[in-house]
Write an enzyme that holds these catalytic residues in place. Structure first.
Site, short mmCIF file in Angstrom:
data_model
loop_
_atom_site.label_atom_id
_atom_site.label_comp_id
_atom_site.label_asym_id
_atom_site.label_seq_id
_atom_site.Cartn_x
_atom_site.Cartn_y
_atom_site.Cartn_z
N ASP A 104 1.03 -1.37 0.01
CA ASP A 104 -0.05 0.05 0.05
C ASP A 104 0.75 1.18 -0.06
OD1 ASP A 104 -2.32 -1.93 0.28
OD2 ASP A 104 -2.26 -1.62 2.38
N1 URA Z 1 -1.30 -6.10 3.64
C1 URA Z 1 -1.79 -4.81 3.84
O1 URA Z 1 -2.70 -4.48 4.39
N2 URA Z 1 -1.09 -4.09 3.22
C2 URA Z 1 -0.03 -4.11 2.48
O2 URA Z 1 0.70 -3.11 1.81
C3 URA Z 1 0.62 -5.47 2.52
C4 URA Z 1 -0.21 -6.37 3.23
#
Ligand code: URA
Length: 270
Positions: A104
């Site tokens: 993310d």
């Molecule tokens: N899980 C998440 O919630 N975000 C990420 O970036 C990776 C795994």
């Protein structure tokens, strides 16, 4: 192909550095010094040399690890013009580089890239169950009962998760993990530095959680911890299968080869 692009792709120097090599008269094509920046070469026919040493395009696949800062999108280009991971890895030198999965916008830590599409595809395949480890700074302190729900598998809006390995870190382990996480979060775009200032372990009884999952659903770790009442304040990935982020500086990358690459490939055979 333009000569400076060829030199950059072959790893002789960056694009700008390659131009400097040319203008300094250090580059020859078929034995003739070429200083003109627009000059073209055909990599299949022409022999290019820098200081008399022949340089060639590499056709071996390349895999590398990046310590992704926050505020950087996991794409190779962004129509909205936000900073993206492509600017942090050597795409000039390895044009086919692609991220293996995604983190993310504000998630930091280990992101793998490869020019080997098959390897990337296999590592993300749900049936391969490659383990990913994250350190999460969460609101509150998950109870043993809440951890057990995550360990057993929990219902999310896209179905049950596979069992996770999860623990609340304490003492030195928590301090170390928190320090790694905030160090990376403080690098990156100005908006991320602002965001990182809000990462305070003592505020509102936060805690540091280690979580290992075998899947890669969208925002999975955030949704899992939210589902047990402990929203994630910051998320940092430390491992992807046998590959550890280690001491890689925020925003820096290193090549995965030798034993590490062999371990990555063998994680797929299990
Ligand atoms: N899980 C998440 O919630 N975000 C990420 O970036 C990776 C795994």
């Amino acid at each position: 192909m333009r000569l400076q692009k060829f030199l950059a792709r072959a790893g002789a120097a960056s694009r700008r550095g390659s131009e400097n090599l040319m203008t300094a008269g250090r580059v020859t094509v078929n034995g003739i010094t070429v200083t003109e920046l627009g000059s073209k070469v055909d990599p299949r026919i022409d022999e290019v040399a820098v200081d008399g040493i022949v340089v060639q395009l590499s056709d071996r696949p390349v895999t590398l690890a990046l310590n992704k800062p926050s505020g950087v999108v996991t794409t190779m280009s962004d129509p909205q013009g936000r900073p993206c991971v492509a600017s942090l890895v050597p795409t000039d030198r390895y044009p086919g580089l692609y991220p293996i999965g995604r983190l993310d916008l504000d998630t930091t830590g280990l992101l793998l890239f490869s020019t080997d599409g098959e390897l990337g595809h296999a590592l993300l395949h749900p049936k391969k169950h490659v383990e990913k480890r994250y350190i999460a700074l969460v609101e509150g302190k998950p109870s043993e009962k809440e951890l057990e729900r995550l360990r057993a598998g929990i219902e999310l809006d896209d179905g049950m998760t596979l069992p996770a390995k999860v623990e609340v870190l304490a003492g030195e382990a928590a301090k170390r993990a928190f320090a790694d996480l905030t160090e990376t979060a403080r690098q990156g775009a100005p908006a991320s530095r602002e965001y990182a200032r809000k990462l305070d372990l003592r505020a509102a009884r936060r805690s540091v959680v280690s979580i290992r999952i075998h899947e890669g659903r969208k925002r999975q770790v955030r949704r899992m911890l939210e589902a047990v009442g402990h929203p994630v304040v910051h998320l940092h990935r430390t491992h992807f299968g046998p590959i550890a982020l280690g001491a890689l500086e925020p925003g820096a990358w290193r090549e995965i080869d030798g034993e590490e690459l062999a371990a990555l490939s063998s994680a797929l055979r299990r």
